[in-house]
Design a protein around this motif. Structure first.
Motif, PDB file in Angstrom:
ATOM      1  N   THR A 105       0.834  -1.208   0.000  1.00 31.99           N
ATOM      2  CA  THR A 105       0.000   0.000   0.000  1.00 31.99           C
ATOM      3  C   THR A 105       0.866   1.255   0.000  1.00 31.99           C
ATOM      4  N   ILE A 106       1.987   1.215   0.715  1.00 39.72           N
ATOM      5  CA  ILE A 106       2.894   2.363   0.727  1.00 39.72           C
ATOM      6  C   ILE A 106       3.616   2.485  -0.607  1.00 39.72           C
ATOM      7  N   ILE A 107       3.958   1.345  -1.209  1.00 39.74           N
ATOM      8  CA  ILE A 107       4.558   1.378  -2.540  1.00 39.74           C
ATOM      9  C   ILE A 107       3.597   2.005  -3.541  1.00 39.74           C
ATOM     10  N   LEU A 108       2.333   1.639  -3.444  1.00 44.76           N
ATOM     11  CA  LEU A 108       1.326   2.220  -4.331  1.00 44.76           C
ATOM     12  C   LEU A 108       1.190   3.719  -4.117  1.00 44.76           C
ATOM     13  N   LEU A 109       1.280   4.154  -2.877  1.00 37.41           N
ATOM     14  CA  LEU A 109       1.233   5.589  -2.594  1.00 37.41           C
ATOM     15  C   LEU A 109       2.411   6.307  -3.227  1.00 37.41           C
ATOM     16  N   HIS A 110       3.590   5.677  -3.175  1.00 40.64           N
ATOM     17  CA  HIS A 110       4.768   6.294  -3.787  1.00 40.64           C
ATOM     18  C   HIS A 110       4.638   6.350  -5.307  1.00 40.64           C
ATOM     19  N   VAL A 111       4.124   5.284  -5.905  1.00 38.75           N
ATOM     20  CA  VAL A 111       3.940   5.277  -7.356  1.00 38.75           C
ATOM     21  C   VAL A 111       2.952   6.355  -7.760  1.00 38.75           C
ATOM     22  N   TRP A 112       1.944   6.593  -6.928  1.00 37.70           N
ATOM     23  CA  TRP A 112       0.922   7.603  -7.214  1.00 37.70           C
ATOM     24  C   TRP A 112       1.501   9.005  -7.300  1.00 37.70           C
ATOM     25  N   THR A 113       2.627   9.243  -6.636  1.00 40.82           N
ATOM     26  CA  THR A 113       3.253  10.573  -6.672  1.00 40.82           C
ATOM     27  C   THR A 113       4.244  10.650  -7.822  1.00 40.82           C
ATOM     28  N   PHE A 114       3.746  10.425  -9.028  1.00 38.84           N
ATOM     29  CA  PHE A 114       4.604  10.357 -10.214  1.00 38.84           C
ATOM     30  C   PHE A 114       4.761  11.710 -10.899  1.00 38.84           C
ATOM     31  N   GLY A 115       4.131  12.745 -10.390  1.00 41.06           N
ATOM     32  CA  GLY A 115       4.063  14.016 -11.113  1.00 41.06           C
ATOM     33  C   GLY A 115       5.395  14.668 -11.389  1.00 41.06           C
ATOM     34  N   SER A 116       6.276  14.687 -10.397  1.00 44.15           N
ATOM     35  CA  SER A 116       7.554  15.376 -10.579  1.00 44.15           C
ATOM     36  C   SER A 116       8.415  14.743 -11.667  1.00 44.15           C
ATOM     37  N   PRO A 117       8.673  13.421 -11.646  1.00 40.32           N
ATOM     38  CA  PRO A 117       9.443  12.834 -12.763  1.00 40.32           C
ATOM     39  C   PRO A 117       8.700  12.932 -14.088  1.00 40.32           C
ATOM     40  N   MET A 118       7.367  12.924 -14.059  1.00 42.74           N
ATOM     41  CA  MET A 118       6.608  13.032 -15.307  1.00 42.74           C
ATOM     42  C   MET A 118       6.865  14.373 -15.994  1.00 42.74           C
ATOM     43  N   VAL A 119       6.862  15.454 -15.216  1.00 42.51           N
ATOM     44  CA  VAL A 119       7.120  16.780 -15.782  1.00 42.51           C
ATOM     45  C   VAL A 119       8.535  16.854 -16.351  1.00 42.51           C
ATOM     46  N   ILE A 120       9.497  16.236 -15.657  1.00 44.51           N
ATOM     47  CA  ILE A 120      10.881  16.241 -16.144  1.00 44.51           C
ATOM     48  C   ILE A 120      10.991  15.417 -17.421  1.00 44.51           C
ATOM     49  N   PHE A 121      10.330  14.271 -17.473  1.00 40.70           N
ATOM     50  CA  PHE A 121      10.307  13.469 -18.701  1.00 40.70           C
ATOM     51  C   PHE A 121       9.682  14.257 -19.855  1.00 40.70           C
ATOM     52  N   LEU A 122       8.605  14.954 -19.573  1.00 47.53           N
ATOM     53  CA  LEU A 122       7.915  15.721 -20.612  1.00 47.53           C
ATOM     54  C   LEU A 122       8.817  16.817 -21.165  1.00 47.53           C
ATOM     55  N   ALA A 123       9.571  17.476 -20.270  1.00 42.96           N
ATOM     56  CA  ALA A 123      10.513  18.496 -20.731  1.00 42.96           C
ATOM     57  C   ALA A 123      11.601  17.877 -21.603  1.00 42.96           C
ATOM     58  N   GLY A 124      12.068  16.676 -21.233  1.00 39.26           N
ATOM     59  CA  GLY A 124      13.082  16.002 -22.045  1.00 39.26           C
ATOM     60  C   GLY A 124      12.554  15.586 -23.403  1.00 39.26           C
ATOM     61  N   LEU A 125      11.307  15.128 -23.452  1.00 32.85           N
ATOM     62  CA  LEU A 125      10.716  14.730 -24.731  1.00 32.85           C
ATOM     63  C   LEU A 125      10.564  15.924 -25.663  1.00 32.85           C
ATOM     64  N   ARG A 126      10.281  17.077 -25.093  1.00 29.96           N
ATOM     65  CA  ARG A 126      10.126  18.280 -25.923  1.00 29.96           C
ATOM     66  C   ARG A 126      11.447  18.742 -26.533  1.00 29.96           C
ATOM     67  N   GLN A 127      12.575  18.271 -25.997  1.00 28.71           N
ATOM     68  CA  GLN A 127      13.882  18.661 -26.515  1.00 28.71           C
ATOM     69  C   GLN A 127      14.359  17.773 -27.660  1.00 28.71           C
TER      70      GLN A 127
END
Length: 314
Positions: free
Chosen positions: A178-200
């Motif tokens: 359940t705690i692992i699932l909570l951590h996976v749920w907080t994916f926003g920060s790496p997602m934004v960084i990935f999105l910035a990398g894809l735009r480059q």
């Protein structure tokens, strides 16, 4: 040029050097003046406590009396501490499972958002929100309710025909997940960084590959991932460090005990129990330095391995 003129020229150059030197001195003093608050902060708030904690790791200190020197006793005690071994097992399991899952979800959503859908700013903000809230006490309390005996998770299982009345956070076999699932749920920060990398990544690469008949999977494997590996490496290092230092979620979900049956006894939680619950601050300081060594070693290994798979577009 006469000797008199040469002497005058030399005198002018010497005067300019002296005036320039005074100006440089004034600039240096001004720079030190502006930097002094930061230097005082780094010494008084970071470096000083860091060195003091290293000293405490060689002492017996209970927060009420002066520390007494015990040498390596705290470090030797770690070899026979079964709860410490359990905390290391739980923490490494958490890191090994949650980090790849979180980054996979973050990358998948970043790829979906990179397709140029409408309302991109809204979706980006909405998906980033869990990263802001995931480490809060309120979300951890909410997680206890969601995975409780009468929580939302059991309600959802009932809607799809699976009847369950167990408390997932009270079961030693499922509490950590359940705690692992909570951590996976907080994916926003790496997602934004990935999105910035894809735009480059230049779109010309994809257009050329599509012209040659390359499918989506080929383009992802041979264009996206090689060019995105520096961003992947950056997210991996940050995610591992954050996962090793996780405390709030484990403390709130387990009620500060690390239960049930020490199944959620994270390393930082056990460190907190030893230092502020059992008043063994010297041992807690030694545990903190062991954690520093573990994180440093894992980070160094990541940097060493990065030479084999991280590609920089020079």
């Amino acid at each position: 040029m006469s000797l008199k003129e040469l002497n005058a020229l030399a005198a002018n150059r010497s005067a300019r050097r002296r005036s320039g030197g005074k100006a440089d001195t004034r600039d240096n003093r001004a720079a030190l003046g502006f930097l002094s608050p930061w230097m005082l902060g780094i010494v008084g708030i970071t470096l000083g406590p860091l060195l003091y904690s290293l000293y405490l790791s060689f002492t017996n200190y209970n927060l009420l009396q002066s520390p007494s020197w015990v040498g390596l006793d705290n470090y030797e005690r770690m070899f026979g501490d079964e709860r410490l071994h359990q905390a290391l097992k739980v923490t490494f399991t958490y890191v090994i499972v949650s980090v790849p899952l979180q980054l996979a979800v973050a990358l998948g959503l970043a790829l979906a958002l990179d397709r140029g859908m409408r309302g991109l700013a809204f979706y980006r903000s909405a998906f980033y929100l869990p990263s802001l809230l995931g480490g809060s006490v309120a979300i951890a309390v909410l997680w206890r309710l969601v995975f409780g005996a009468s929580g939302l998770f059991n309600v959802i299982l009932g809607l799809i025909g699976i009847e369950s009345s167990q408390s997932w956070i009270s079961n030693p076999d499922t509490a950590l997940w359940t705690i692992i699932l909570l951590h996976v749920w907080t994916f926003g920060s790496p997602m934004v960084i990935f999105l910035a990398g894809l735009r480059q990544i230049p779109r010309a690469y994809y257009e050329a590959a599509a012209t040659d008949g390359a499918n989506v999977w080929w383009r992802f494997r041979h264009i996206t991932m090689p060019l995105l590996t520096p961003i992947v490496f950056f997210n991996v290092v940050l995610a591992i460090i954050n996962s090793f230092s996780n405390f709030t979620q484990a403390y709130v979900v387990s009620g500060g005990t690390g239960g049930p049956a020490d199944s959620t006894l994270f390393y930082t939680l056990y460190l907190y129990q030893e230092g502020f619950g059992n008043f063994r601050m010297g041992y807690a300081a030694a545990m903190a330095w062991l954690l520093v060594l573990i994180i440093g070693a894992v980070t160094a290994i990541n940097f060493w391995l990065s030479k084999r798979w991280v590609h920089y577009d020079d």
